[in-house]
Design an enzyme around this catalytic site. Structure first.
Site, mmCIF file in Angstrom:
data_model
loop_
_atom_site.group_PDB
_atom_site.id
_atom_site.type_symbol
_atom_site.label_atom_id
_atom_site.label_comp_id
_atom_site.label_asym_id
_atom_site.label_seq_id
_atom_site.Cartn_x
_atom_site.Cartn_y
_atom_site.Cartn_z
ATOM 1 N N ASP A 69 40.979 44.658 35.106
ATOM 2 C CA ASP A 69 42.395 44.352 34.849
ATOM 3 C C ASP A 69 42.836 44.848 33.484
ATOM 4 O OD1 ASP A 69 42.569 41.071 36.387
ATOM 5 O OD2 ASP A 69 43.351 42.983 37.073
ATOM 6 N N GLU A 86 51.100 42.227 33.902
ATOM 7 C CA GLU A 86 50.552 40.903 34.206
ATOM 8 C C GLU A 86 49.690 40.313 33.081
ATOM 9 O OE1 GLU A 86 48.372 40.635 37.897
ATOM 10 O OE2 GLU A 86 48.681 38.467 37.964
ATOM 11 N N ASP A 91 51.221 45.834 37.808
ATOM 12 C CA ASP A 91 50.089 44.976 38.159
ATOM 13 C C ASP A 91 48.843 45.853 38.045
ATOM 14 O OD1 ASP A 91 48.279 43.168 39.068
ATOM 15 O OD2 ASP A 91 49.523 42.447 40.717
ATOM 16 N N ILE A 121 45.670 45.276 38.441
ATOM 17 C CA ILE A 121 44.852 45.124 39.660
ATOM 18 C C ILE A 121 45.554 44.088 40.520
ATOM 19 C CG2 ILE A 121 42.717 44.266 40.680
ATOM 20 C CD1 ILE A 121 41.265 45.940 39.058
ATOM 21 N N ASP A 122 46.153 44.551 41.582
ATOM 22 C CA ASP A 122 46.793 43.646 42.526
ATOM 23 C C ASP A 122 45.782 43.393 43.644
ATOM 24 O OD1 ASP A 122 48.760 42.226 43.923
ATOM 25 O OD2 ASP A 122 49.398 44.018 45.002
ATOM 26 N N THR A 125 43.259 40.846 43.353
ATOM 27 C CA THR A 125 42.021 40.544 42.630
ATOM 28 C C THR A 125 40.900 40.095 43.560
ATOM 29 O OG1 THR A 125 43.363 39.839 40.791
ATOM 30 C CG2 THR A 125 41.115 39.020 40.838
ATOM 31 N N SER A 145 46.535 42.645 48.652
ATOM 32 C CA SER A 145 47.302 43.527 47.749
ATOM 33 C C SER A 145 48.481 44.232 48.416
ATOM 34 C CB SER A 145 46.384 44.578 47.103
ATOM 35 O OG SER A 145 46.205 45.695 47.954
ATOM 36 N N ARG A 188 55.734 37.178 54.219
ATOM 37 C CA ARG A 188 55.052 36.420 53.171
ATOM 38 C C ARG A 188 55.956 35.263 52.740
ATOM 39 N NH1 ARG A 188 51.347 38.657 49.320
ATOM 40 N NH2 ARG A 188 51.175 37.349 47.481
ATOM 41 N N ASP A 247 54.231 42.257 41.881
ATOM 42 C CA ASP A 247 53.588 42.207 43.198
ATOM 43 C C ASP A 247 54.425 42.881 44.288
ATOM 44 O OD1 ASP A 247 51.207 40.958 42.536
ATOM 45 O OD2 ASP A 247 52.059 38.945 42.703
HETATM 46 P P1 AMP Z 1 47.775 39.260 48.284
HETATM 47 O O1 AMP Z 1 46.632 40.148 47.985
HETATM 48 O O2 AMP Z 1 48.838 39.906 49.115
HETATM 49 O O3 AMP Z 1 47.351 37.939 48.821
HETATM 50 O O4 AMP Z 1 48.537 39.016 46.940
HETATM 51 C C1 AMP Z 1 47.924 38.925 45.705
HETATM 52 C C2 AMP Z 1 48.924 38.350 44.747
HETATM 53 O O5 AMP Z 1 49.283 37.040 45.144
HETATM 54 C C3 AMP Z 1 48.437 38.184 43.344
HETATM 55 O O6 AMP Z 1 48.724 39.321 42.573
HETATM 56 C C4 AMP Z 1 49.192 36.966 42.818
HETATM 57 O O7 AMP Z 1 50.183 37.350 41.875
HETATM 58 C C5 AMP Z 1 49.873 36.409 44.044
HETATM 59 N N1 AMP Z 1 49.766 34.958 44.197
HETATM 60 C C6 AMP Z 1 49.031 34.081 43.474
HETATM 61 N N2 AMP Z 1 49.229 32.816 43.917
HETATM 62 C C7 AMP Z 1 50.119 32.883 44.932
HETATM 63 C C8 AMP Z 1 50.732 31.905 45.788
HETATM 64 N N3 AMP Z 1 50.455 30.621 45.689
HETATM 65 N N4 AMP Z 1 51.598 32.361 46.724
HETATM 66 C C9 AMP Z 1 51.874 33.676 46.845
HETATM 67 N N5 AMP Z 1 51.320 34.629 46.069
HETATM 68 C C10 AMP Z 1 50.452 34.256 45.123
HETATM 69 MG MG MG Z 2 49.149 41.018 41.958
#
Ligand code: AMP
Ligand code: MG
Length: 330
Positions: free
Chosen positions: A48, A71, A124, A126-127, A129, A241, A258, A273
């Site tokens: 990151d 971030e 971001d 690293i999106d 993680t 991501s 989402r 994001d």
């Molecule tokens: P994904 O890989 O699509 O699940 O998304 C990853 C991203 O979800 C991360 O970069 C976070 O910023 C974000 N994230 C963290 N907590 C939450 C949450 N409670 N609801 C939705 N997104 C979140």
């Molecule tokens: Mg992210």
């Protein structure tokens, strides 16, 4: 600044490619040593911070007046107890910038502590993680915003398999979009570009839905009910991501929904994001709104305060999906 954003595109591509070389080598080194552990955030942190340092440095050299809203910041990393992590980050950044010091690395990371303004970049580093830790999908997402609208987006998905959605053997994809100019997919070094387009499916039962892997990040149960309502029987593609936006933009999936999980109903999406992913899908012919059909507003701050959830489609299915979702939301 030209209306075509040529210099912005070229710089963003160069920065994201440099960062993805760094993140890939962190992932390879750690996998080689079998030291990736789900509970251990440190390898992620190294990647990151390294990704953010490299991208902010390259952007700041080209556009010193542009704020970057990213971030991470160096507060934790510069604490004495994290000196080993800082040395690792400095080592990886040093591959692109020989002789860089740890102090400079922290300064470059903090170039990402800018504020939202008329024109700014959001990053971001690293999106996804959790996907990165598992060795699955993750993304490096960089976008330029002007007057509340995304103008340029560059998304690297180092583990994406061209025209497939699983595995990590593929060569990855680099996705680039600029407002009014369409969307392109390159390989991970910025060669072999091809124009990409969303699917032309207009009958919901034929559509494939994509969603987060992590149940905490969106309401999976709601998506099941939505799929049933739309007559979709095929299982949804779970992917970490903004790689989800990439498979929408190439037509592999046609719907990405989402909505905050019931555990975190107050969650509001972060700008980094969605900025790069959303322009990619829009320029590939699709549509992106929030859960109730409003356009995303990137003027509010680090969070999309004026929006609730995210709906992404190929455009043709958008009103049908938002309407069906509306009947399921409280
Ligand atoms: P994904 O890989 O699509 O699940 O998304 C990853 C991203 O979800 C991360 O970069 C976070 O910023 C974000 N994230 C963290 N907590 C939450 C949450 N409670 N609801 C939705 N997104 C979140
Ligand atoms: Mg992210």
């Amino acid at each position: 600044m030209s209306i075509l954003y040529q210099q912005e595109k070229e710089t963003a591509i160069r920065a994201v490619i440099a960062a993805s070389i760094l993140t890939k080598s962190v992932q390879n080194d750690l996998t080689g040593k079998h030291s990736i552990q789900k509970e251990d955030r440190s390898p992620v942190t190294v990647a990151d911070y390294g990704s953010q340092a490299v991208i902010c440095k390259i952007l700041n050299e080209a556009f010193p007046d542009d704020p970057i809203v990213a971030e991470e910041d160096s507060r934790d990393l510069s604490k004495p107890e994290h000196s080993e992590n800082l040395s690792q980050v400095t080592h990886y950044v040093g591959v692109s910038f020989p002789r860089v010091s740890s102090e400079e690395v922290c300064q470059w990371i903090d170039l990402g502590s800018g504020s939202i303004s008329h024109r700014y970049w959001t990053l971001d580093p690293i999106d996804g993680t959790k996907g990165f830790l598992r060795g699955d999908q993750y993304a490096i997402a960089l976008a330029l915003i002007e007057a509340g609208t995304v103008r340029v987006g560059v998304l690297a998905c180092p583990n994406i398999v061209p025209s497939s959605h699983g595995g990590k053997e593929g060569r990855g994809g680099l996705f680039v979009a600029a407002r009014g100019q369409g969307a392109l997919q390159f390989d991970m070094i910025g060669n072999s570009s091809r124009k990409i387009r969303v699917s032309n499916i207009n009958s919901p039962p034929q559509a494939l839905l994509t969603e987060s892997v992590e149940p905490a990040h969106s309401d999976h149960q709601l998506n099941l009910e939505l799929a049933e309502k739309l007559g979709i029987v095929r299982q949804s593609i779970r992917m970490d991501s903004q790689a989800k936006y990439a498979i929408l933009a190439t037509g592999e999936a046609s719907i990405y929904v989402r909505i905050p999980s019931p555990q975190t109903p107050e969650y509001r999406e972060k700008i980094w994001d969605h900025a790069a992913g959303s322009i990619l899908v829009e320029e590939a012919g699709g549509k992106v709104t929030d859960g109730v059909g409003r356009g995303l507003d990137f003027r509010c701050g680090k969070r999309l305060e004026g929006n609730y959830g995210i709906v992404v489609t190929n455009g043709l299915l958008h009103s049908t999906v938002v309407k069906a979702l509306g009947s399921l939301l409280p």
